[in-house]
Design a protein around this motif. Sequence first.
Motif, PDB file in Angstrom:
ATOM      1  N   ILE A   1       0.531  -1.226  -0.063  1.00 31.61           N
ATOM      2  CA  ILE A   1      -0.457  -0.211   0.207  1.00 31.61           C
ATOM      3  C   ILE A   1       1.226   1.263   0.068  1.00 31.61           C
ATOM      4  O   ILE A   1       2.132   1.195   0.506  1.00 31.61           O
ATOM      5  CB  ILE A   1      -1.213   0.280   1.451  1.00 31.61           C
ATOM      6  N   ALA A   2       0.798   2.171  -0.732  1.00 27.90           N
ATOM      7  CA  ALA A   2       1.503   3.400  -0.974  1.00 27.90           C
ATOM      8  C   ALA A   2       0.454   4.387  -1.300  1.00 27.90           C
ATOM      9  O   ALA A   2      -0.672   4.488  -0.988  1.00 27.90           O
ATOM     10  CB  ALA A   2       2.287   3.357  -2.127  1.00 27.90           C
ATOM     11  N   HIS A   3       1.091   5.590  -0.081  1.00 23.96           N
ATOM     12  CA  HIS A   3      -0.001   6.911  -0.014  1.00 23.96           C
ATOM     13  C   HIS A   3       0.583   8.630  -0.704  1.00 23.96           C
ATOM     14  O   HIS A   3       1.822   8.802  -0.588  1.00 23.96           O
ATOM     15  CB  HIS A   3       0.474   7.424   1.150  1.00 23.96           C
ATOM     16  N   ILE A   4      -0.012   8.958  -1.382  1.00 24.54           N
ATOM     17  CA  ILE A   4       0.466  10.366  -1.452  1.00 24.54           C
ATOM     18  C   ILE A   4      -0.538  11.186  -1.053  1.00 24.54           C
ATOM     19  O   ILE A   4      -1.432  11.173  -0.550  1.00 24.54           O
ATOM     20  CB  ILE A   4      -0.486  10.206  -3.700  1.00 24.54           C
ATOM     21  N   ASP A   5       0.588  12.382  -1.176  1.00 25.62           N
ATOM     22  CA  ASP A   5      -0.891  13.471  -1.034  1.00 25.62           C
ATOM     23  C   ASP A   5      -2.064  13.933  -0.697  1.00 25.62           C
ATOM     24  O   ASP A   5      -3.008  14.103  -1.809  1.00 25.62           O
ATOM     25  CB  ASP A   5       0.092  15.126  -0.783  1.00 25.62           C
ATOM     26  N   GLN A   6      -2.794  14.388   0.359  1.00 25.64           N
ATOM     27  CA  GLN A   6      -4.086  14.917   0.106  1.00 25.64           C
ATOM     28  C   GLN A   6      -4.109  16.338  -1.161  1.00 25.64           C
ATOM     29  O   GLN A   6      -3.869  16.538  -0.431  1.00 25.64           O
ATOM     30  CB  GLN A   6      -4.541  15.028   1.470  1.00 25.64           C
ATOM     31  N   PRO A   7      -4.882  16.492  -1.239  1.00 25.56           N
ATOM     32  CA  PRO A   7      -5.190  17.777  -2.231  1.00 25.56           C
ATOM     33  C   PRO A   7      -5.984  18.829  -0.989  1.00 25.56           C
ATOM     34  O   PRO A   7      -6.790  19.560  -1.715  1.00 25.56           O
ATOM     35  CB  PRO A   7      -6.094  17.362  -3.164  1.00 25.56           C
ATOM     36  N   ASP A   8      -5.317  18.909   0.281  1.00 24.95           N
ATOM     37  CA  ASP A   8      -5.436  20.441   1.216  1.00 24.95           C
ATOM     38  C   ASP A   8      -4.761  21.526   1.191  1.00 24.95           C
ATOM     39  O   ASP A   8      -3.847  22.337   1.022  1.00 24.95           O
ATOM     40  CB  ASP A   8      -5.264  20.166   2.344  1.00 24.95           C
ATOM     41  N   TRP A   9      -5.366  22.709  -0.545  1.00 21.59           N
ATOM     42  CA  TRP A   9      -4.373  23.838  -0.768  1.00 21.59           C
ATOM     43  C   TRP A   9      -5.172  24.816   0.474  1.00 21.59           C
ATOM     44  O   TRP A   9      -3.816  25.090   0.348  1.00 21.59           O
ATOM     45  CB  TRP A   9      -5.646  24.522  -2.024  1.00 21.59           C
ATOM     46  N   TRP A  10      -5.803  24.738   1.229  1.00 23.68           N
ATOM     47  CA  TRP A  10      -5.364  25.828   2.121  1.00 23.68           C
ATOM     48  C   TRP A  10      -4.299  25.715   3.185  1.00 23.68           C
ATOM     49  O   TRP A  10      -3.884  26.205   3.414  1.00 23.68           O
ATOM     50  CB  TRP A  10      -6.739  25.328   3.709  1.00 23.68           C
ATOM     51  N   SER A  11      -4.003  24.630   3.465  1.00 16.00           N
ATOM     52  CA  SER A  11      -2.658  24.116   4.272  1.00 16.00           C
ATOM     53  C   SER A  11      -1.583  23.582   3.346  1.00 16.00           C
ATOM     54  O   SER A  11      -0.873  24.381   4.015  1.00 16.00           O
ATOM     55  CB  SER A  11      -3.172  22.693   5.592  1.00 16.00           C
ATOM     56  N   ALA A  12      -1.594  23.613   2.809  1.00 14.53           N
ATOM     57  CA  ALA A  12      -0.620  22.712   1.946  1.00 14.53           C
ATOM     58  C   ALA A  12      -0.034  23.832   0.523  1.00 14.53           C
ATOM     59  O   ALA A  12       0.855  22.993  -0.143  1.00 14.53           O
ATOM     60  CB  ALA A  12      -0.305  21.474   1.612  1.00 14.53           C
ATOM     61  N   GLY A  13      -1.881  24.599  -0.152  1.00  7.39           N
ATOM     62  CA  GLY A  13      -0.696  24.337  -1.794  1.00  7.39           C
ATOM     63  C   GLY A  13       0.275  25.612  -1.447  1.00  7.39           C
ATOM     64  O   GLY A  13       0.150  26.713  -2.412  1.00  7.39           O
ATOM     65  N   GLY A  14       0.715  26.223  -0.617  1.00  9.12           N
ATOM     66  CA  GLY A  14       1.007  27.535  -0.799  1.00  9.12           C
ATOM     67  C   GLY A  14       1.069  28.274  -1.295  1.00  9.12           C
ATOM     68  O   GLY A  14       0.109  29.185  -1.576  1.00  9.12           O
ATOM     69  N   ASP A  15       1.790  29.071  -2.701  1.00  8.01           N
ATOM     70  CA  ASP A  15       1.453  30.156  -3.458  1.00  8.01           C
ATOM     71  C   ASP A  15       0.895  29.773  -4.475  1.00  8.01           C
ATOM     72  O   ASP A  15      -0.122  30.990  -5.395  1.00  8.01           O
ATOM     73  CB  ASP A  15       2.762  30.897  -3.883  1.00  8.01           C
ATOM     74  N   GLN A  16       0.668  28.519  -4.997  1.00  7.62           N
ATOM     75  CA  GLN A  16       0.149  28.233  -5.819  1.00  7.62           C
ATOM     76  C   GLN A  16      -1.492  28.348  -5.938  1.00  7.62           C
ATOM     77  O   GLN A  16      -2.088  28.598  -5.074  1.00  7.62           O
ATOM     78  CB  GLN A  16       0.071  26.723  -6.176  1.00  7.62           C
ATOM     79  N   SER A  17      -2.238  28.217  -7.291  1.00  9.27           N
ATOM     80  CA  SER A  17      -3.832  28.713  -7.040  1.00  9.27           C
ATOM     81  C   SER A  17      -4.156  27.870  -6.640  1.00  9.27           C
ATOM     82  O   SER A  17      -3.526  26.717  -7.103  1.00  9.27           O
ATOM     83  CB  SER A  17      -3.856  29.198  -8.463  1.00  9.27           C
ATOM     84  N   PRO A  18      -5.335  27.348  -5.954  1.00 10.18           N
ATOM     85  CA  PRO A  18      -6.580  26.832  -5.995  1.00 10.18           C
ATOM     86  C   PRO A  18      -5.648  25.206  -7.489  1.00 10.18           C
ATOM     87  O   PRO A  18      -6.299  24.097  -7.056  1.00 10.18           O
ATOM     88  CB  PRO A  18      -7.377  26.799  -5.712  1.00 10.18           C
ATOM     89  N   GLU A  19      -6.528  25.350  -8.398  1.00  7.40           N
ATOM     90  CA  GLU A  19      -6.074  24.924  -9.684  1.00  7.40           C
ATOM     91  C   GLU A  19      -5.414  24.672  -9.639  1.00  7.40           C
ATOM     92  O   GLU A  19      -4.809  23.433  -9.479  1.00  7.40           O
ATOM     93  CB  GLU A  19      -6.433  25.417 -10.726  1.00  7.40           C
ATOM     94  N   ASP A  20      -4.128  24.930 -10.037  1.00  8.10           N
ATOM     95  CA  ASP A  20      -2.714  24.291  -9.655  1.00  8.10           C
ATOM     96  C   ASP A  20      -1.978  23.794  -9.471  1.00  8.10           C
ATOM     97  O   ASP A  20      -1.825  22.711  -9.945  1.00  8.10           O
ATOM     98  CB  ASP A  20      -1.488  25.547  -9.912  1.00  8.10           C
ATOM     99  N   PHE A  21      -2.967  23.398  -7.330  1.00  4.27           N
ATOM    100  CA  PHE A  21      -2.544  22.871  -6.827  1.00  4.27           C
ATOM    101  C   PHE A  21      -2.990  21.433  -6.959  1.00  4.27           C
ATOM    102  O   PHE A  21      -2.574  20.555  -6.734  1.00  4.27           O
ATOM    103  CB  PHE A  21      -2.668  23.417  -6.131  1.00  4.27           C
ATOM    104  N   GLY A  22      -4.263  21.740  -7.557  1.00  4.71           N
ATOM    105  CA  GLY A  22      -5.005  20.359  -7.345  1.00  4.71           C
ATOM    106  C   GLY A  22      -4.616  19.632  -8.457  1.00  4.71           C
ATOM    107  O   GLY A  22      -4.929  18.139  -8.308  1.00  4.71           O
ATOM    108  N   LEU A  23      -4.187  20.466  -9.262  1.00  2.00           N
ATOM    109  CA  LEU A  23      -3.943  19.443 -11.095  1.00  2.00           C
ATOM    110  C   LEU A  23      -1.951  18.984 -10.496  1.00  2.00           C
ATOM    111  O   LEU A  23      -1.880  18.368 -10.529  1.00  2.00           O
ATOM    112  CB  LEU A  23      -2.912  20.370 -11.297  1.00  2.00           C
ATOM    113  N   ALA A  24      -1.215  19.381  -9.191  1.00  2.00           N
ATOM    114  CA  ALA A  24      -0.529  18.935  -9.075  1.00  2.00           C
ATOM    115  C   ALA A  24      -0.467  17.961  -8.069  1.00  2.00           C
ATOM    116  O   ALA A  24       0.285  16.839  -8.152  1.00  2.00           O
ATOM    117  CB  ALA A  24       0.201  20.623  -7.999  1.00  2.00           C
TER     118      ALA A  24
END
Length: 468
Positions: A183-206
Amino acid sequence: MTILTPNSPTAELQALDAAHHMHPFTHGAGLRGKGARVITRAEGCWLTDSDGNRILDGMAGLWCVNIGYGREELAEAAARQMRELPFYNTFFQTTHVPAINLAARLAELAPGDLNHVFFAGSGSEANDTNLRLVRTYWHEKGQPERQVVISRWNAYHGSSVGSGSLGGMKGMHAQGGMPIPGIAHIDQPDWWSAGGDQSPEDFGLAMAKQLEDKILEIGPDKVAAFIAEPVQGAGGVIVPPETYWPEISRIVKEYGILLIADEVICGFGRTGNWFGSQTMGITPDIMTIAKGLSSGYQPIGGSILSGEVARVISDTEFNHGYTYSGHPVACAVALENLRILDEEGIVTRVREDTGPYLKNKFESLADHPLVGEAKIVGMMGSIALTPEKAARAPFAAEAGTVGLITRERCFANNLVMRHVGDRMIISPPLVISKEEIDILIERAWESLDEAHAQLERDGLMKAGTRAA
Ligand SMILES: *Cc1c(COP(=O)(O)O)cnc(C)c1O
C-alpha cells in the motif's frame, strides 16, 4: 450485576462506564478525569444527555444518521424482520429476501454499471473486502503482479488492519505495525494548508499528478487500484480543487488501474446526490458503502462492483465473507431507510433547498476572525481555524489544541461539532430544517467567539510554521 437505565444518575453511569468500557479513539486517562457524556435518547436532529440537555447533533452521530433519529418505520422494519427471519447467512449458494431486495435497490441507485453488491458489516470490513477484491481481480486477469493499492495521506478508510493500512492516518499506523505491505500513499489535495503560493487550480493538478508519479515509481504493471473518498471526511472535510478529480480520472484511465470510491460518508445524499462520485463527476469501478446506507440504525456496509469487476471475480471462488454479510435485519432496515430518503425527497432537498441554504450560512463563518476558510459540499463542511487569515497560518500551539478548545465551547453551547486538528467540521442529519440550520450557525458563531476570547486570554493566537 448492576443494570442501569437512561434515568440512572449521570455519575453512576459514568463510573460504571469508566470501570469496564474501553472507548474507541479515546485517551483513557483523559476521559477518566471527567467521565463520558452519556447520550440517552434522540429525536430528529436532537440528542438528549443523561442530565437532560438537548444537544443539536451537527455530526449525524458519526456522519451516518442521514434521515435523523427516531424513525418508527425503521424500528418496525427491524422488528418485522427479526420475527420473520432474524438471521440466515448468504454463504454457500444461499440467499434471503432482504439481501435480494437491498442488492437490487442499490444496483438501481448506483451510477453506471455498478450493479453488483458484496455485503459487509461495516465500512472497514467493506474496504478489507475491496483490498482482496482488486488483488484477486488482477490475479484472475492474468496480471498477478498488480498488487499495490495507492491511497492518500490522511484518508480514512476504516480501523481494521487492512482498511487502516489503506487509510493514511499516521497516528493509527504507528500502533500495531501498519501499513501492511503493498500500500502506498500520496498527499491529499488540501490547498488551504499545503497550497502555498499556487492557485487552487494549479495545486489540484499538482496533487493529482502525484498519483501519476507514484504509479511510475512503483511501475504501472504493479498497481492494482487507487482508493479515495470523493470528498475526504474524517481527514477534515477536504474539498478538492475543481481540477483534481478530472486529472485523477485521466490518470487511472491512462494506466488502466481500478478506481475505488470510498462512499461511506459521501454516499446516500450527503453531497446532494445519491453518491459523491456523481457530485465529483467520477466513474469508479468499486464503491465502498456503509454509514448512511442504514442511517446508522443497523451496522451494515458493502462494496458495489461494476459489471466487469463482478464478472472477473465470479470466474473464481472468492474465498471471503463475513458471518453478517447481508444480515437480514440490517438489510431490511437499510431498504426502509433508502425508501424514506427517496420518497421524502431528502436527497433532492439537500441538493436544491436546505443544502444551498446551509452553504450560504456556513460560508459566512469565514467572516469570523478565527476562521481562515469555510468549505462545504452538500451537508459536509469544515472551517479552518487560524491566527492569521491572510497568511493561512497554522497556530504555534501543537496542532489540535485550538480545535479541541473550540469543540469544548461547542459542547458547552449544546452543539456537536467535531474537530480534526484545527479544523472544525459538520455533517448534520440530512433532514435538518432551515430553523435548525440557523441555530447551528448561531451556536457555531457563539462558540467561535468564546474560543477566540479564551485563545486571546491564554496567549494562543500566535502563528507557527507549517510542518513540512
Ligand atoms: C467511517 C468510515 C469508514 C469505516 O467505516 P466503519 O463502519 O467505521 O468500519 C470507511 N471509510 C470512510 C470514508 C469512513 O468515513
